[in-house]
Design a protein around this motif. Structure first.
Motif, PDB file in Angstrom:
ATOM      1  N   GLU A  33       0.860  -1.267  -0.103  1.00 42.16           N
ATOM      2  CA  GLU A  33      -0.220  -0.038  -0.048  1.00 42.16           C
ATOM      3  C   GLU A  33       0.951   1.798  -0.378  1.00 42.16           C
ATOM      4  OE1 GLU A  33      -3.990  -0.991   2.465  1.00 42.16           O
ATOM      5  OE2 GLU A  33      -2.011  -0.966   3.687  1.00 42.16           O
ATOM      6  N   THR A  34       1.797   1.000   1.107  1.00 41.29           N
ATOM      7  CA  THR A  34       3.056   2.156   0.989  1.00 41.29           C
ATOM      8  C   THR A  34       3.681   2.249  -0.439  1.00 41.29           C
ATOM      9  OG1 THR A  34       2.754   2.602   2.971  1.00 41.29           O
ATOM     10  CG2 THR A  34       4.832   3.742   2.050  1.00 41.29           C
ATOM     11  N   LEU A  35       4.006   1.935  -0.863  1.00 38.04           N
ATOM     12  CA  LEU A  35       4.710   2.109  -2.270  1.00 38.04           C
ATOM     13  C   LEU A  35       3.512   1.639  -3.487  1.00 38.04           C
ATOM     14  CD1 LEU A  35       7.036   0.988  -4.478  1.00 38.04           C
ATOM     15  CD2 LEU A  35       5.939  -0.950  -4.845  1.00 38.04           C
ATOM     16  N   LYS A  36       2.594   1.597  -3.237  1.00 41.45           N
ATOM     17  CA  LYS A  36       1.262   1.652  -4.737  1.00 41.45           C
ATOM     18  C   LYS A  36       1.103   3.558  -3.724  1.00 41.45           C
ATOM     19  CE  LYS A  36      -3.538   1.506  -5.527  1.00 41.45           C
ATOM     20  NZ  LYS A  36      -4.723   0.474  -5.641  1.00 41.45           N
ATOM     21  N   GLU A  37       1.255   4.494  -3.680  1.00 44.84           N
ATOM     22  CA  GLU A  37       1.204   5.340  -2.804  1.00 44.84           C
ATOM     23  C   GLU A  37       1.638   6.469  -3.419  1.00 44.84           C
ATOM     24  OE1 GLU A  37       0.350   8.498   1.143  1.00 44.84           O
ATOM     25  OE2 GLU A  37      -0.421   6.921   1.361  1.00 44.84           O
ATOM     26  N   PHE A  38       3.446   6.249  -2.499  1.00 47.65           N
ATOM     27  CA  PHE A  38       4.498   6.643  -3.168  1.00 47.65           C
ATOM     28  C   PHE A  38       4.993   6.663  -4.809  1.00 47.65           C
ATOM     29  CE2 PHE A  38       9.252   6.434  -4.859  1.00 47.65           C
ATOM     30  CZ  PHE A  38       9.543   7.550  -3.849  1.00 47.65           C
ATOM     31  N   LEU A  39       3.956   5.816  -5.208  1.00 47.99           N
ATOM     32  CA  LEU A  39       3.941   5.563  -6.647  1.00 47.99           C
ATOM     33  C   LEU A  39       3.137   6.810  -7.883  1.00 47.99           C
ATOM     34  CD1 LEU A  39       5.727   1.620  -7.981  1.00 47.99           C
ATOM     35  CD2 LEU A  39       6.979   4.195  -7.733  1.00 47.99           C
ATOM     36  N   SER A  40       1.991   7.112  -6.859  1.00 49.60           N
ATOM     37  CA  SER A  40       1.318   7.621  -7.098  1.00 49.60           C
ATOM     38  C   SER A  40       0.942   8.997  -7.035  1.00 49.60           C
ATOM     39  CB  SER A  40      -0.269   7.587  -6.785  1.00 49.60           C
ATOM     40  OG  SER A  40      -0.229   7.875  -5.209  1.00 49.60           O
ATOM     41  N   HIS A  41       2.391   9.241  -6.722  1.00 49.51           N
ATOM     42  CA  HIS A  41       2.891  10.275  -6.331  1.00 49.51           C
ATOM     43  C   HIS A  41       3.864  11.452  -7.071  1.00 49.51           C
ATOM     44  CE1 HIS A  41       0.842  11.717  -2.191  1.00 49.51           C
ATOM     45  NE2 HIS A  41       1.197  10.465  -1.775  1.00 49.51           N
ATOM     46  N   HIS A  42       4.090  10.237  -7.905  1.00 50.18           N
ATOM     47  CA  HIS A  42       5.643  10.501  -9.123  1.00 50.18           C
ATOM     48  C   HIS A  42       4.442  10.148 -10.074  1.00 50.18           C
ATOM     49  CE1 HIS A  42       7.658  12.138  -6.301  1.00 50.18           C
ATOM     50  NE2 HIS A  42       7.534  11.660  -5.214  1.00 50.18           N
ATOM     51  N   PRO A  43       3.801  10.101 -10.995  1.00 44.95           N
ATOM     52  CA  PRO A  43       2.936   9.116 -12.135  1.00 44.95           C
ATOM     53  C   PRO A  43       4.081   8.551 -13.798  1.00 44.95           C
ATOM     54  CG  PRO A  43       2.089  11.039 -12.218  1.00 44.95           C
ATOM     55  CD  PRO A  43       2.671  11.256 -10.673  1.00 44.95           C
ATOM     56  N   HIS A  44       4.822  10.102 -13.522  1.00 50.00           N
ATOM     57  CA  HIS A  44       5.527  10.320 -14.940  1.00 50.00           C
ATOM     58  C   HIS A  44       6.773   9.480 -14.979  1.00 50.00           C
ATOM     59  CE1 HIS A  44       1.522  11.328 -16.584  1.00 50.00           C
ATOM     60  NE2 HIS A  44       1.711  12.508 -15.143  1.00 50.00           N
ATOM     61  N   ASN A  45       8.113   9.731 -13.684  1.00 47.64           N
ATOM     62  CA  ASN A  45       8.606   9.571 -13.316  1.00 47.64           C
ATOM     63  C   ASN A  45       9.406   8.900 -12.174  1.00 47.64           C
ATOM     64  OD1 ASN A  45       7.645  11.629 -11.478  1.00 47.64           O
ATOM     65  ND2 ASN A  45      10.336  13.187 -11.759  1.00 47.64           N
ATOM     66  N   ASN A  46       9.396   7.273 -11.883  1.00 50.45           N
ATOM     67  CA  ASN A  46       9.164   6.394 -11.559  1.00 50.45           C
ATOM     68  C   ASN A  46      10.000   5.058 -11.816  1.00 50.45           C
ATOM     69  OD1 ASN A  46       6.859   3.902 -11.254  1.00 50.45           O
ATOM     70  ND2 ASN A  46       5.764   6.281 -11.144  1.00 50.45           N
ATOM     71  N   PHE A  47      10.383   4.522 -10.731  1.00 49.05           N
ATOM     72  CA  PHE A  47      11.003   3.643 -11.337  1.00 49.05           C
ATOM     73  C   PHE A  47      11.008   2.532  -9.725  1.00 49.05           C
ATOM     74  CE2 PHE A  47      14.765   0.255 -11.106  1.00 49.05           C
ATOM     75  CZ  PHE A  47      14.230  -0.357 -11.937  1.00 49.05           C
ATOM     76  N   SER A  48      10.433   1.157  -9.421  1.00 52.36           N
ATOM     77  CA  SER A  48      11.007   0.300  -8.293  1.00 52.36           C
ATOM     78  C   SER A  48      11.037  -1.174  -9.011  1.00 52.36           C
ATOM     79  CB  SER A  48       8.970  -0.060  -8.101  1.00 52.36           C
ATOM     80  OG  SER A  48       8.296  -0.420  -8.588  1.00 52.36           O
ATOM     81  N   MET A  49      12.280  -1.741  -8.261  1.00 49.22           N
ATOM     82  CA  MET A  49      12.367  -2.771  -8.746  1.00 49.22           C
ATOM     83  C   MET A  49      12.006  -4.034  -7.465  1.00 49.22           C
ATOM     84  SD  MET A  49      16.031  -4.274  -8.953  1.00 49.22           S
ATOM     85  CE  MET A  49      16.335  -3.523 -10.296  1.00 49.22           C
ATOM     86  N   GLY A  50      11.455  -4.880  -6.794  1.00 51.78           N
ATOM     87  CA  GLY A  50      11.569  -5.714  -6.349  1.00 51.78           C
ATOM     88  C   GLY A  50      11.752  -6.985  -6.225  1.00 51.78           C
ATOM     89  N   PHE A  51      11.806  -7.686  -4.733  1.00 55.66           N
ATOM     90  CA  PHE A  51      12.249  -8.596  -4.415  1.00 55.66           C
ATOM     91  C   PHE A  51      12.579  -9.650  -3.584  1.00 55.66           C
ATOM     92  CE2 PHE A  51      15.851  -4.960  -5.007  1.00 55.66           C
ATOM     93  CZ  PHE A  51      16.587  -4.635  -6.015  1.00 55.66           C
ATOM     94  N   GLY A  52      11.532  -9.899  -4.371  1.00 51.18           N
ATOM     95  CA  GLY A  52      10.372 -11.253  -3.749  1.00 51.18           C
ATOM     96  C   GLY A  52       9.454 -10.886  -2.477  1.00 51.18           C
ATOM     97  N   ASP A  53       9.461 -11.770  -1.354  1.00 53.55           N
ATOM     98  CA  ASP A  53       9.246 -10.586  -0.273  1.00 53.55           C
ATOM     99  C   ASP A  53      10.236  -9.669   0.990  1.00 53.55           C
ATOM    100  OD1 ASP A  53       6.507 -11.369  -0.967  1.00 53.55           O
ATOM    101  OD2 ASP A  53       7.148 -13.497   0.127  1.00 53.55           O
ATOM    102  N   ALA A  54      11.597 -10.135   0.194  1.00 44.51           N
ATOM    103  CA  ALA A  54      12.150  -9.398   0.772  1.00 44.51           C
ATOM    104  C   ALA A  54      12.293  -8.095   0.665  1.00 44.51           C
ATOM    105  CB  ALA A  54      13.742 -10.194   1.128  1.00 44.51           C
ATOM    106  N   ALA A  55      12.487  -7.106  -0.031  1.00 44.14           N
ATOM    107  CA  ALA A  55      12.394  -6.024   0.048  1.00 44.14           C
ATOM    108  C   ALA A  55      12.166  -5.200  -1.499  1.00 44.14           C
ATOM    109  CB  ALA A  55      14.013  -5.594   0.109  1.00 44.14           C
TER     110      ALA A  55
END
Length: 255
Positions: A33-55
């Motif tokens: 939920e926090t990740l979704k909110e963070f990305l929603s504040h920067h809809p055009h210039n964001n990037f995210s990378m997940g590492f399973g359930d770890a990070a």
């Protein structure tokens, strides 16, 4: 920037978690939920990378490529770094570590971390203290599942950390994201300090002194995540250099 780490990997200080977080009208959120909110504040210039359930690491590209407070993200050899700010002595550091001249701050931090992890010729506090500038960084070593983050001492960059609904550690330079995601269980990351998932929180300016949790009460009278200050009256054991055969986690075992 935003970094979220499962509690099993980060081992945050217990005092960061407020008992009032789950009893008020505003409760902490799950990491997704926090990740979704963070990305929603920067809809055009964001990037995210997940590492399973770890990070998960999230990055917002700067509006201007050459800013006094630059934002960088890079990865090398399964090590990833989010970096904010600038290092005034980057050229000197690159030369000291045998790196090419155009190596940026994030790549340098990765190399410094690798040196600490694999060879450990200097104490970790000395390596971070050698960084001159306004900076904050978060390093995630996905190969061994460790976290290393630091904040400069001059106050030029702000960093915050907190605890999510599932106990994960949330780190960001955006205060509103931390407040929304962690409710009462958050605090400013202490200036002049670094945190390692195996060794905990430590001052690189006063490495011979322990850190002390200071209770923090908000305007509503609720207990929040603790501030951490250097305890001038409590010292740790000496921090010896370690040889090339030992990794830096062995250094932590000495104090």
């Amino acid at each position: 920037m935003l970094a979220i780490f499962h509690k099993a990997f980060a081992n945050p200080p217990e005092e960061l978690n407020s008992p009032d977080s789950h009893h008020g009208s505003k409760k902490p959120k799950l990491p997704e939920e926090t990740l979704k909110e963070f990305l929603s504040h920067h809809p055009h210039n964001n990037f995210s990378m997940g590492f399973g359930d770890a990070a998960v690491l999230a990055y917002v590209k700067p509006d201007q490529p050459f800013s006094l407070k630059q934002r960088l993200f890079c990865g090398f050899d399964d090590i990833y770094c989010l970096f904010l700010g600038n290092l005034n002595n980057l050229c000197t550091l690159n030369k000291q570590y045998g790196l090419i001249k155009n190596t940026n701050e994030a790549m340098f931090v990765i190399e410094a971390y690798r040196t600490l992890r694999d060879r450990g010729p200097y104490p970790a506090d000395q390596v971070v203290k050698d960084l001159d500038g306004s900076f904050a960084f978060v390093v995630y070593d996905s190969k061994v599942g460790s976290v290393f983050t630091a904040l400069g001492s001059d106050g030029g960059v702000q960093l915050y950390w907190g605890i999510a609904a599932d106990g994960s550690v949330v780190i960001s330079d955006e205060l509103h994201v931390i407040k929304e995601g962690c409710a009462k269980s958050f605090a400013p990351f202490p200036k002049g300090c670094f945190f390692h998932s195996e060794g905990g929180l430590m001052s690189f300016e006063h490495p011979m002194n322990k850190m002390k949790a200071m209770p923090r009460i908000d305007s509503e009278g609720a207990m929040c995540g603790a501030n951490f200050n250097v305890d001038k009256y409590t010292r740790v054991n000496s921090i010896p250099r370690v040889g090339s055969e030992a990794n830096w986690s062995a250094e932590w075992a000495s104090h």
